[in-house]
Design a protein around this motif. Structure first.
Motif, short mmCIF file in Angstrom:
data_model
loop_
_atom_site.label_atom_id
_atom_site.label_comp_id
_atom_site.label_asym_id
_atom_site.label_seq_id
_atom_site.Cartn_x
_atom_site.Cartn_y
_atom_site.Cartn_z
N PRO A 230 0.81 -1.23 0.00
CA PRO A 230 0.00 0.00 0.00
C PRO A 230 0.84 1.28 0.00
CG PRO A 230 -0.84 -1.53 1.63
CD PRO A 230 0.45 -2.11 1.11
N LEU A 231 1.96 1.25 0.70
CA LEU A 231 2.84 2.44 0.71
C LEU A 231 3.39 2.70 -0.68
CD1 LEU A 231 4.83 1.86 4.03
CD2 LEU A 231 2.95 3.46 3.65
N TYR B 212 0.85 4.21 -3.15
CA TYR B 212 0.44 5.60 -2.92
C TYR B 212 0.89 6.47 -4.09
CZ TYR B 212 -0.11 10.18 -0.83
OH TYR B 212 -0.46 11.49 -0.60
N ASP C 240 -6.16 7.51 0.97
CA ASP C 240 -5.59 6.62 -0.05
C ASP C 240 -4.99 5.37 0.57
OD1 ASP C 240 -6.38 8.46 -1.93
OD2 ASP C 240 -4.35 9.12 -2.46
N LEU C 241 -4.28 5.52 1.70
CA LEU C 241 -3.69 4.35 2.34
C LEU C 241 -4.78 3.45 2.93
CD1 LEU C 241 -0.49 5.78 4.06
CD2 LEU C 241 -0.66 4.49 1.93
N ARG C 242 -5.82 4.06 3.46
CA ARG C 242 -6.95 3.26 3.99
C ARG C 242 -7.62 2.48 2.86
NH1 ARG C 242 -12.61 5.13 6.23
NH2 ARG C 242 -13.23 3.19 7.21
N VAL D 145 -4.48 -0.25 4.48
CA VAL D 145 -3.86 0.05 5.78
C VAL D 145 -4.97 0.15 6.82
CG1 VAL D 145 -2.48 1.71 7.10
CG2 VAL D 145 -1.86 1.16 4.73
N VAL E 173 1.32 4.28 10.81
CA VAL E 173 0.38 3.42 10.08
C VAL E 173 0.74 1.97 10.39
CG1 VAL E 173 -0.02 5.10 8.23
CG2 VAL E 173 1.77 3.39 7.95
#
Length: 108
Positions: A25-26, A29, A75-77, A81, A96
């Motif tokens: 996920p990172l 982004y 966006d991370l959610r 995340v 996070v």
């Protein structure tokens, strides 16, 4: 495995033990992120720390507007995340992690 080009690890941030469930996920982004803490060895005082499992990172948000910070979390959610938190003494730091323990989701 090469690190995603948008992630910059500084200081003692150790990307080698970062779990793919968080690294992916990172990386997705798409904008540059500075990681100040990632995997770190477990210590007796922090047995439940997700950092010790490679499932947590601290992101430096210095220079981001409130809108950019909100978009980062959104966006991370959306990318999977689970928990987000900030520190009283370090308001430009975003923690996070991927844990579902200790009461489920956290938000700022």
């Amino acid at each position: 495995m090469p690190l995603p080009p948008n992630l910059r690890f500084i200081g003692n941030a150790n990307p080698s033990g970062l779990d793919p469930s968080l690294l992916d996920p990172l990386a997705r982004y798409g904008r540059p992120l500075t990681i100040t803490s990632a995997y770190r060895a477990r210590t007796p005082g922090t047995p439940g720390s997700m950092h010790g499992h490679g499932k947590a990172a601290d992101i430096d948000m210095s220079g981001m507007s409130d809108q950019e910070r909100m978009r980062l979390v959104e966006d991370l959610r959306a990318a999977g995340v689970v928990r987000f938190g900030t520190y009283d003494k370090h308001p430009n730091m975003l923690h996070v992690d991927m844990s579902d323990a200790q009461g489920g989701n956290w938000y700022m």
